[in-house]
Design an enzyme around this catalytic site. Structure first.
Site, PDB file in Angstrom:
ATOM      1  N   LYS A 167       0.860  -1.187   0.000  1.00 41.37           N
ATOM      2  CA  LYS A 167       0.000   0.000   0.000  1.00 41.37           C
ATOM      3  C   LYS A 167       0.894   1.233   0.000  1.00 41.37           C
ATOM      4  CE  LYS A 167      -3.043   2.690   3.089  1.00 41.37           C
ATOM      5  NZ  LYS A 167      -3.893   2.693   4.296  1.00 41.37           N
TER       6      LYS A 167
ATOM      7  N   ASP B 272      -2.633  10.278   3.412  1.00 42.25           N
ATOM      8  CA  ASP B 272      -4.013   9.871   3.662  1.00 42.25           C
ATOM      9  C   ASP B 272      -4.712  10.910   4.527  1.00 42.25           C
ATOM     10  OD1 ASP B 272      -6.398   8.587   4.074  1.00 42.25           O
ATOM     11  OD2 ASP B 272      -5.590   7.020   5.384  1.00 42.25           O
TER      12      ASP B 272
ATOM     13  N   LYS C 160     -10.019  13.007   8.089  1.00 43.58           N
ATOM     14  CA  LYS C 160      -9.463  12.716   9.417  1.00 43.58           C
ATOM     15  C   LYS C 160      -9.373  14.006  10.230  1.00 43.58           C
ATOM     16  CE  LYS C 160      -6.368   8.881   8.095  1.00 43.58           C
ATOM     17  NZ  LYS C 160      -7.004   7.828   8.899  1.00 43.58           N
TER      18      LYS C 160
ATOM     19  N   ASP D 177       1.761   6.708   5.291  1.00 45.23           N
ATOM     20  CA  ASP D 177       0.777   5.698   4.905  1.00 45.23           C
ATOM     21  C   ASP D 177       1.215   4.921   3.653  1.00 45.23           C
ATOM     22  OD1 ASP D 177      -1.530   4.385   5.623  1.00 45.23           O
ATOM     23  OD2 ASP D 177      -2.867   5.702   4.484  1.00 45.23           O
TER      24      ASP D 177
ATOM     25  N   ASP E 195     -12.067   6.933   3.985  1.00 47.23           N
ATOM     26  CA  ASP E 195     -10.839   6.761   4.760  1.00 47.23           C
ATOM     27  C   ASP E 195     -10.428   5.287   4.840  1.00 47.23           C
ATOM     28  OD1 ASP E 195      -8.659   7.521   6.230  1.00 47.23           O
ATOM     29  OD2 ASP E 195      -9.763   7.852   8.108  1.00 47.23           O
TER      30      ASP E 195
ATOM     31  N   GLU F 255      -9.334   3.512   2.506  1.00 45.47           N
ATOM     32  CA  GLU F 255      -8.879   3.593   1.122  1.00 45.47           C
ATOM     33  C   GLU F 255      -7.789   2.568   0.776  1.00 45.47           C
ATOM     34  OE1 GLU F 255      -7.562   5.264   3.492  1.00 45.47           O
ATOM     35  OE2 GLU F 255      -5.446   5.049   3.056  1.00 45.47           O
TER      36      GLU F 255
ATOM     37  N   ARG G 127      -7.483  -0.577   1.407  1.00 45.96           N
ATOM     38  CA  ARG G 127      -8.004  -1.846   0.894  1.00 45.96           C
ATOM     39  C   ARG G 127      -8.498  -1.690  -0.542  1.00 45.96           C
ATOM     40  NH1 ARG G 127     -12.240  -2.241   5.716  1.00 45.96           N
ATOM     41  NH2 ARG G 127     -10.526  -1.064   6.667  1.00 45.96           N
TER      42      ARG G 127
HETATM   43  N1  BES Z   1      -4.010   4.673   7.017  1.00 45.71           N
HETATM   44  C1  BES Z   1      -5.082   4.403   7.878  1.00 45.71           C
HETATM   45  C2  BES Z   1      -4.719   3.437   9.011  1.00 45.71           C
HETATM   46  C3  BES Z   1      -3.748   3.965  10.022  1.00 45.71           C
HETATM   47  C4  BES Z   1      -4.196   4.584  11.177  1.00 45.71           C
HETATM   48  C5  BES Z   1      -2.393   3.792   9.853  1.00 45.71           C
HETATM   49  C6  BES Z   1      -3.287   5.038  12.111  1.00 45.71           C
HETATM   50  C7  BES Z   1      -1.496   4.255  10.802  1.00 45.71           C
HETATM   51  C8  BES Z   1      -1.938   4.880  11.920  1.00 45.71           C
HETATM   52  C9  BES Z   1      -6.240   3.788   7.099  1.00 45.71           C
HETATM   53  O1  BES Z   1      -6.352   4.216   5.779  1.00 45.71           O
HETATM   54  C10 BES Z   1      -7.490   4.175   7.779  1.00 45.71           C
HETATM   55  O2  BES Z   1      -7.808   5.327   7.800  1.00 45.71           O
HETATM   56  N2  BES Z   1      -8.190   3.193   8.342  1.00 45.71           N
HETATM   57  C11 BES Z   1      -9.391   3.413   9.030  1.00 45.71           C
HETATM   58  C12 BES Z   1     -10.382   2.385   8.564  1.00 45.71           C
HETATM   59  C13 BES Z   1     -11.801   2.631   8.998  1.00 45.71           C
HETATM   60  C14 BES Z   1     -12.354   3.864   8.311  1.00 45.71           C
HETATM   61  C15 BES Z   1     -12.631   1.426   8.654  1.00 45.71           C
HETATM   62  C16 BES Z   1      -9.128   3.281  10.519  1.00 45.71           C
HETATM   63  O3  BES Z   1      -8.312   2.434  10.920  1.00 45.71           O
HETATM   64  O4  BES Z   1      -9.701   4.052  11.289  1.00 45.71           O
HETATM   65 ZN    ZN Z   2      -4.637   4.851   4.884  1.00 44.49          ZN
HETATM   66 MN    MN Z   3      -7.472   5.986   5.589  1.00 46.55          MN
END
Ligand code: BES
Ligand code: ZN
Ligand code: MN
Length: 481
Positions: free
Chosen positions: A245, A250, A257, A268, A327, A329, A331
């Site tokens: 990824k 992000d 966010k 990210d 968010d 994204e 996946r």
């Molecule tokens: N890049 C983030 C995950 C992340 C969070 C990485 C904190 C490093 C530190 C990912 O894209 C994300 O935002 N995931 C969300 C998913 C949710 C919306 C289902 C999350 O983990 O809150």
């Molecule tokens: Zn992300």
């Molecule tokens: Mn995200």
């Protein structure tokens, strides 16, 4: 960093490390270290240690070997190297003669010191950059320097190159590493003998990679899919595929966010950096394996053109996805990258790495990454590679019973599964784009790819390079002739 190996010899400048009470110490001014040991009440226990200066001005760090089997020479060297940071010491000698350190231990001690002395100060101008010179050379002295040098040259040195590259990529600001600039950086690796293909938006459109492209819709920067091939194995042997990824930033997109700590989302792309770093390591050490690295590079931005919650995208595999949260994204990017990898390369095995979910940090913290695989053998291989490589991975379940959480009333699936089991539903989502014929594992490195304030002396602030040593080990143990 200059790394050299030699037979027993006293250091002439800088700092030196002596492990246990015997060994080299007679070489320093006729036993002055040994004499100091007496005064310091040093008995070689693992908790024993002291520092002393010898006549040449060399600062000697003496550390106890203890009884522990096996002793971790890498950590020991890393701790001392870390304490030298900012001291202006440019030369560090690690004395391992007279110890039970193997050639591997000697090479790892050099690597540990190198990783511990990593600094990211490229963007500091004279005003704030440290006036002290950084560490520039590491010398390991041992009874068999030839074997130690070979272990470093053929394995640990290239691994270190890969880790440093991955750290640099993760630490780089998002106005420097955006998809096209990142692809350009990867193209430079052709000088190591890697084949690199860069696919831009027109090609991705043609392929129907709308899950990946949807994430980049709000960005001014063109999305990219970059393929790196290392053909070090026999012709016709199916490759191992590594998929990463690479969300270069992000923001969350329209599902924006919060502002606090959002700057960390420059990291990210840690999964992709691990893949790029590993490909660099494999090419540098001329690994006898066929390996394909694939990274999906996109910037996730809110904008008038951005994808909306509720949008339905048709992925490259034909499966439709309701994007309930922009968010989630990573996946979406991986859905197309994984499908592309499987259909184009028919890999013998495939591992993806992604800073995918905040939930994995809740579950495993910053020590182990999450490991998900329907394949027990592959999971065991990765667990084993994790333990010896220091990039540790802990298995969590995949099961069809989680699938219902991804049901959408409007499409084949939605891209979020709700609060429960957030890392598992993300992995369960990815599995749908891999299919049944490819042994596959997913590593969620959100907690380990970027770490602020790690206690591990080898791990600097933020970009860790996590995954490079793990993947390099996994390839060496399972895919090399
Ligand atoms: N890049 C983030 C995950 C992340 C969070 C990485 C904190 C490093 C530190 C990912 O894209 C994300 O935002 N995931 C969300 C998913 C949710 C919306 C289902 C999350 O983990 O809150
Ligand atoms: Zn992300
Ligand atoms: Mn995200």
């Amino acid at each position: 960093m200059k790394v050299t190996f030699s037979g027993p010899a006293a250091a002439k400048t800088g700092a030196a490390l002596v492990i246990s009470a015997s060994g080299i110490d007679h070489a320093y001014d006729g036993g002055v270290v040994k004499a100091a040991a007496k005064g310091a009440n040093f008995h070689g226990k693992s908790s024993d240690g002291f520092e002393t200066y010898v006549e040449s001005g060399v600062k000697v760090f003496v550390r106890g070997r203890g009884e522990k089997e096996p002793f971790d020479y890498e950590i020991c060297a890393a701790k001392v190297a870390k304490s030298l940071r900012g001291s202006g010491t440019t030369d560090f000698t690690i004395h391992l003669e007279g110890t039970d350190a193997t050639a591997d231990d000697s090479a790892r001690a050099a690597l540990g010191a190198r990783l511990a002395s990593y600094i990211w100060d490229k963007h500091k101008s004279k005003a704030t950059k440290s006036k002290k010179a950084p560490l520039a050379s590491i010398t390991v002295t041992s009874d068999d320097p030839k074997a130690a040098e070979a272990a470093y040259k053929n394995y640990y040195g290239p691994a270190g190159d890969g880790v440093v590259l991955a750290r640099d990529l993760v630490n780089a600001p998002p106005n420097e590493i955006y998809p096209k600039a990142y692809a350009d950086r990867i193209e430079e690796l052709t000088k190591l003998g890697l084949e690199v293909d860069v696919l831009g938006e027109p090609e991705l459109e043609k392929m129907g990679a709308h899950a990946l492209l949807g994430v980049g819709l709000g960005s001014e920067r063109e999305s990219q899919l970059v393929v790196m091939r290392w053909n070090g194995g026999k012709d016709g042997v199916a490759p191992a595929c590594l998929v990463g990824k690479g969300v270069t930033f992000d923001t969350g997109g329209i599902s924006l966010k919060p502002g606090n700590n959002m700057w960390d989302m420059k990291g990210d792309m840690g999964g992709s950096a691990a893949v790029v770093g590993t490909m660099c390591a494999l090419a540098t050490r001329k690994a006898k394996a066929n390996v394909v690295g694939i990274v999906g590079l996109v910037e996730n931005m809110p904008d008038g053109k951005a994808q909306l919650p509720g949008d339905i995208v048709v992925s490259m595999s034909g499966q439709t996805i309701e994007v309930q949260n922009t968010d989630a994204e990573g996946r979406l990017v991986l859905a197309d990258a994984l499908h592309y990898a499987v259909t184009t390369y028919k890999p013998a095995a495939m591992i993806d790495l992604a800073t995918l979910t905040g939930a994995i940090i809740v579950g495993l913290g910053h020590e182990y990454c999450g490991l998900f695989s329907p394949d027990d053998d592959l999971a065991k291989q990765i667990y084993a590679a994790g333990e010896v490589s220091t990039d540790k991975a802990w298995r969590l379940p995949l099961h069809t019973s989680y699938d219902k959480l991804l049901n959408s009333p409007n499409a084949d699936m939605k891209n979020i599964g709700g609060r429960a089991a957030g890392s598992i539903t993300a992995a369960q989502f990815l599995k749908r784009f891999v299919g049944k014929d490819t042994p596959w594992a997913h590593l969620d490195i959100a907690g380990t790819g970027m770490v602020n304030g790690s206690k591990d002396p080898r791990v600097p602030t933020f970009g860790t390079g996590f995954g490079v040593r793990l993947l390099n080990r996994w390839i060496a143990d399972n895919h090399e002739a």
